[in-house]
Design an enzyme around this catalytic site. Structure first.
Site, PDB file in Angstrom:
ATOM      1  N   ASP A 125       0.743  -1.069   0.000  1.00  0.00           N
ATOM      2  CA  ASP A 125       0.029  -0.015  -0.138  1.00  0.00           C
ATOM      3  C   ASP A 125       0.871   1.319   0.115  1.00  0.00           C
ATOM      4  OD1 ASP A 125      -2.535   1.268   0.022  1.00  0.00           O
ATOM      5  OD2 ASP A 125      -2.483   1.744   2.172  1.00  0.00           O
ATOM      6  N   HIS A 132      -4.260  14.174   0.674  1.00  0.00           N
ATOM      7  CA  HIS A 132      -4.659  13.149   1.890  1.00  0.00           C
ATOM      8  C   HIS A 132      -3.436  13.219   2.610  1.00  0.00           C
ATOM      9  CE1 HIS A 132      -5.312   9.696   4.222  1.00  0.00           C
ATOM     10  NE2 HIS A 132      -4.276   9.114   3.671  1.00  0.00           N
ATOM     11  N   GLU A 198     -10.267   3.927   3.275  1.00  0.00           N
ATOM     12  CA  GLU A 198      -9.537   4.643   2.327  1.00  0.00           C
ATOM     13  C   GLU A 198      -9.970   4.356   1.048  1.00  0.00           C
ATOM     14  OE1 GLU A 198      -5.451   4.420   3.679  1.00  0.00           O
ATOM     15  OE2 GLU A 198      -5.848   5.843   4.989  1.00  0.00           O
ATOM     16  N   GLU A 200      -9.180   4.080  -2.574  1.00  0.00           N
ATOM     17  CA  GLU A 200      -7.770   3.970  -3.512  1.00  0.00           C
ATOM     18  C   GLU A 200      -8.164   3.223  -4.777  1.00  0.00           C
ATOM     19  OE1 GLU A 200      -4.384   2.598  -1.191  1.00  0.00           O
ATOM     20  OE2 GLU A 200      -5.190   3.324   0.580  1.00  0.00           O
ATOM     21  N   ASP A 232      -8.851   0.485   1.689  1.00  0.00           N
ATOM     22  CA  ASP A 232      -8.047   0.014   2.771  1.00  0.00           C
ATOM     23  C   ASP A 232      -8.635   0.643   4.004  1.00  0.00           C
ATOM     24  OD1 ASP A 232      -5.599  -0.260   4.060  1.00  0.00           O
ATOM     25  OD2 ASP A 232      -4.835   1.617   3.690  1.00  0.00           O
ATOM     26  N   ARG A 236      -8.169   3.857  12.926  1.00  0.00           N
ATOM     27  CA  ARG A 236      -7.211   5.128  13.190  1.00  0.00           C
ATOM     28  C   ARG A 236      -6.677   4.919  14.630  1.00  0.00           C
ATOM     29  NH1 ARG A 236      -6.097   6.197   8.219  1.00  0.00           N
ATOM     30  NH2 ARG A 236      -7.970   6.773   6.806  1.00  0.00           N
ATOM     31  N   GLN A 239      -3.837   2.349  14.842  1.00  0.00           N
ATOM     32  CA  GLN A 239      -2.782   3.068  14.302  1.00  0.00           C
ATOM     33  C   GLN A 239      -2.057   4.237  14.851  1.00  0.00           C
ATOM     34  OE1 GLN A 239      -4.143   4.752  10.221  1.00  0.00           O
ATOM     35  NE2 GLN A 239      -2.277   5.270   9.618  1.00  0.00           N
ATOM     36  N   LYS A 252      -4.274  -1.880   9.765  1.00  0.00           N
ATOM     37  CA  LYS A 252      -4.363  -2.232   8.187  1.00  0.00           C
ATOM     38  C   LYS A 252      -4.512  -3.379   7.878  1.00  0.00           C
ATOM     39  CE  LYS A 252      -3.607   2.321   7.070  1.00  0.00           C
ATOM     40  NZ  LYS A 252      -4.187   3.201   6.281  1.00  0.00           N
ATOM     41  N   THR A 256      -8.813  -5.632   3.613  1.00  0.00           N
ATOM     42  CA  THR A 256      -8.628  -4.808   2.485  1.00  0.00           C
ATOM     43  C   THR A 256      -9.574  -5.198   1.486  1.00  0.00           C
ATOM     44  OG1 THR A 256      -6.192  -4.424   2.927  1.00  0.00           O
ATOM     45  CG2 THR A 256      -7.188  -3.772   0.657  1.00  0.00           C
ATOM     46  N   GLU A 362     -10.491  12.421   7.387  1.00  0.00           N
ATOM     47  CA  GLU A 362     -10.350  13.940   6.528  1.00  0.00           C
ATOM     48  C   GLU A 362     -11.785  14.581   6.460  1.00  0.00           C
ATOM     49  OE1 GLU A 362      -8.273  11.525   3.582  1.00  0.00           O
ATOM     50  OE2 GLU A 362      -7.567  13.641   3.101  1.00  0.00           O
TER      51      GLU A 362
END
Ligand code: CA
Length: 417
Positions: A125, A132, A198, A200, A232, A236, A239, A252, A256, A362
């Site tokens: 990844d 971002h 996420e 992607e 993904d 948070r 993380q 993560k 996925t 975000e």
């Protein structure tokens, strides 16, 4: 390029994701058919194993379509990929002579279950979206230090887990993990409270490299078999506690998701676009001889349990700072061996505007600005029972190259220990 006409009439509309121009590759099964390779056309799937068995297509001495993955086709190389696409366009085009023989080999998409389109060899990844990276960096380090000093020179990435890459429609269990609130003195263990997506794109590597052998960006572009939409999933809070100094790990590793249809580079060819102007010249091994990004319109949708689906954000793959070809060239630059079936996540795709942000982190600015849904409820992060869907297409003149959906519903965490 305009809409190509097929004798499969459901493919001849401006709205379908799967016109003759597209012909993406997937794996499907039905009540009576074992999982095998298929090609989407309109609202139908062409049974490639049956087509091969009927002698209507031959790509290799050995059968390559009667298996639940496209890796064997990938390993035949770019010339075979081109032959395959030309054959399919001839067989499914409006003037095809063998329509009567092929029509019985079509399966209604509504009757099929879709599976992972390939065996994922390894999953890497990246972190190649400037908006971002700037947004996340601003939240965690302040606006002045938002972009790390290496970011404008290196496509930053980490080695993820292939074992938990799943196809769209697979339920996702909320992960457990170590959590530590900023004001807590010791960590605790329990369900993630800040579960995120996420948005992607995933690039699928189709040909292998030898260990010790780098590739140019042009060679890397040649190696890419196709693209999918990728989610993904990210914890948070896990993380935030675990990521220093080696980057994301369990935050993560739990899941996925990818969309079920591999859209080929050939189908996306009319939508190539360049990466943006560079603040610093990239090192020669990362410079591109031509446009290697694509103009792909992408959306995020949310559907609360029993509620209505609504759009949270809309952005475009053309926002990326690094292309998949650059990421692949960088990946192999040390001599790292790359294999057919390797999956490369682009990094979260966010645009400049708030409505173009590719993650809830975000969109809710770290939970400080919760999003209000149509039912009046609010979200900073994903709740149990929410279904998160990513979708996208490249818009042509009277046709679209669609990816279908990349969707997943969140189930409650498992009580543990
Ligand atoms: Ca990511």
């Amino acid at each position: 390029m305009t809409l190509l006409q097929s004798w499969v009439t459901s493919a001849n509309t401006a709205e379908t994701d799967f016109p003759l121009n597209n012909l993406p590759y997937g794996v499907f099964s039905t009540a009576s058919l074992e999982a095998r390779c298929g090609v989407a056309i309109g609202d139908q799937i062409l049974d490639m194993a049956a087509l091969e068995e009927a002698g209507l297509i031959t790509l290799s001495d050995e059968p390559v379509f009667d298996v639940p993955y496209w890796n064997d086709v990938m390993e035949l190389g770019p010339d075979a990929w081109e032959t395959l696409r030309a054959s399919l366009i001839a067989l499914l085009g409006a003037d095809a002579p063998d329509q009567d023989q092929i029509a019985p080999l079509l399966v209604p998409m509504a009757d099929a279950e879709l599976h992972m389109p390939m065996v994922v060899s390894e999953y890497t990844d990246f972190y190649a979206g400037r908006h971002h990276a700037t947004n996340v960096g601003t939240m965690f380090r302040g606006a002045e230090n938002a972009l790390p000093p290496n970011w404008l020179h290196i496509p930053i990435g980490y080695n993820g887990r292939a074992s938990t890459v799943v196809v769209s429609g697979t339920d996702i269990i909320r992960p457990n993990g170590q959590l530590k609130a900023p004001d807590a003195t010791v960590p605790s263990f329990g369900p993630c409270k800040r579960l995120d997506i996420e948005l992607e794109m995933g690039a699928i590597v189709g040909t292998s490299t030898q260990m010790g052998t780098p590739v140019t960006t042009a060679e890397a572009d040649e190696m890419i078999f196709g693209y999918v939409i990728l989610n993904d999933w990210s914890a948070r809070d896990i993380q935030a506690w675990e990521y220093q100094p080696l980057g994301p790990f369990q935050a993560k590793a739990f899941a996925t998701s990818i969309s079920p249809w591999i859209v080929t580079k050939a189908a996306l060819e009319p939508f190539r676009t360049s990466t943006p102007e560079r603040e610093f010249d990239l090192l020669p091994y990362l410079q591109e001889p031509g446009p290697m990004l694509y103009d792909i319109d992408l959306s995020i949708l949310i559907q609360p349990q029993g509620g209505i689906e609504e759009m949270l954000a809309r952005t475009n793959y053309n926002q990326m700072y690094y292309s998949a070809a650059q990421q692949l060239a960088h990946h192999a630059s040390s001599g790292c061996a790359m294999n057919a079936g390797d999956l490369l996540g682009s990094g979260t795709i966010s645009g400049a505007e708030k409505s173009e942000r590719g993650s809830l982190l975000e969109l809710s600015w770290g939970g400080k600005e919760p999003i209000t849904l149509q039912d009046g409820s609010t979200r900073s992060f994903i709740e149990d029972g929410d279904t998160m869907t990513l979708t996208g297409h490249a818009q042509g003149d009277g046709y679209r190259i669609g990816f279908g959906q990349c969707t997943g519903k969140i189930l409650p965490a498992i009580a543990f220990p």
